[in-house]
Design an enzyme around this catalytic site. Sequence first.
Site, PDB file in Angstrom:
ATOM      1  N   ASP A  31      17.180  15.724  18.516  1.00  0.00           N
ATOM      2  CA  ASP A  31      18.601  16.015  17.469  1.00  0.00           C
ATOM      3  C   ASP A  31      19.498  16.392  18.141  1.00  0.00           C
ATOM      4  OD1 ASP A  31      19.885  16.188  15.431  1.00  0.00           O
ATOM      5  OD2 ASP A  31      18.493  16.676  13.418  1.00  0.00           O
ATOM      6  N   GLU A  84       4.345  15.958  24.167  1.00  0.00           N
ATOM      7  CA  GLU A  84       5.925  15.472  23.463  1.00  0.00           C
ATOM      8  C   GLU A  84       6.957  16.250  22.127  1.00  0.00           C
ATOM      9  OE1 GLU A  84       8.298  11.490  23.005  1.00  0.00           O
ATOM     10  OE2 GLU A  84       5.797  11.129  24.120  1.00  0.00           O
ATOM     11  N   ASP A 119      20.986  10.809  24.907  1.00  0.00           N
ATOM     12  CA  ASP A 119      22.667  10.152  25.158  1.00  0.00           C
ATOM     13  C   ASP A 119      24.123  10.963  24.309  1.00  0.00           C
ATOM     14  OD1 ASP A 119      21.398  10.116  22.291  1.00  0.00           O
ATOM     15  OD2 ASP A 119      22.944   8.524  21.493  1.00  0.00           O
TER      16      ASP A 119
END
Length: 237
Positions: free
Chosen positions: A145, A71, A181
């Site tokens: 980010d 991850e 998003d």
Amino acid sequence: MSEPDTPEQTQTEPRRNFYGRSKGKTLRASQKDYLANDLDALRPRGVTRDENPGRARIDLAQFGSRPLWLEVGFGGGEHLVHMAVRNPQIHLIGCEPFVNGVAMLLGKIRAAGVKNLSIHPGDVRDLFDVLPDGVITKTFLNYPDPWPKARHHRRRFVTQGYLTELHRVMAPGTEFRIATDIPDYVRQAHEEVPVAGFRLEREAGEGGAWEDWISTRYEQKAFREGRFPHYLTFRRD
């Protein structure tokens, strides 16, 4: 397997720029305790230059014989711990340079009692430098980010400087998941990830997360602020 770097090569390696925060709010006493007493035992051995000055490939035996997942930027660690609990047959490495996120993860690991996790509290490129070819069997990039300004898009993970090395360390046919998003991050992922040797297998919006997904604090913040998720699944060729 690639040949290890020689000390002479290491001495001429260019310095990398690192962008983003490494520290945030003042840590609580419990978080300082986690960092002081738990972190060292969870670090993968052979990643730092002090441990591995010749930059040889790290010894995978430290992770056992289990499949190895990665991850990149685990935030507060809720997804990483969730995956470790759900998949005890694998070993996960989480990379995160933000010390507050590392401290939050360490608290979650203590509470959950999981044993199949390692933490690199730094740049994922340090890990790429020492991993052999084709050893990662799944990778997660959750709410990275966004670097929203156009002049900063080259700092995003979905650029060739990161993706070509990710492709090298992942096994053929394995899965690379992205949750974000930010519509422009989706655009750049569509443009850059296939160039690095991955093919898009699945794309979904809100309500279309993976069956084993756990919503993170960053996703919940996005919902509160009126932004909606995109879930992309790529397959390494």
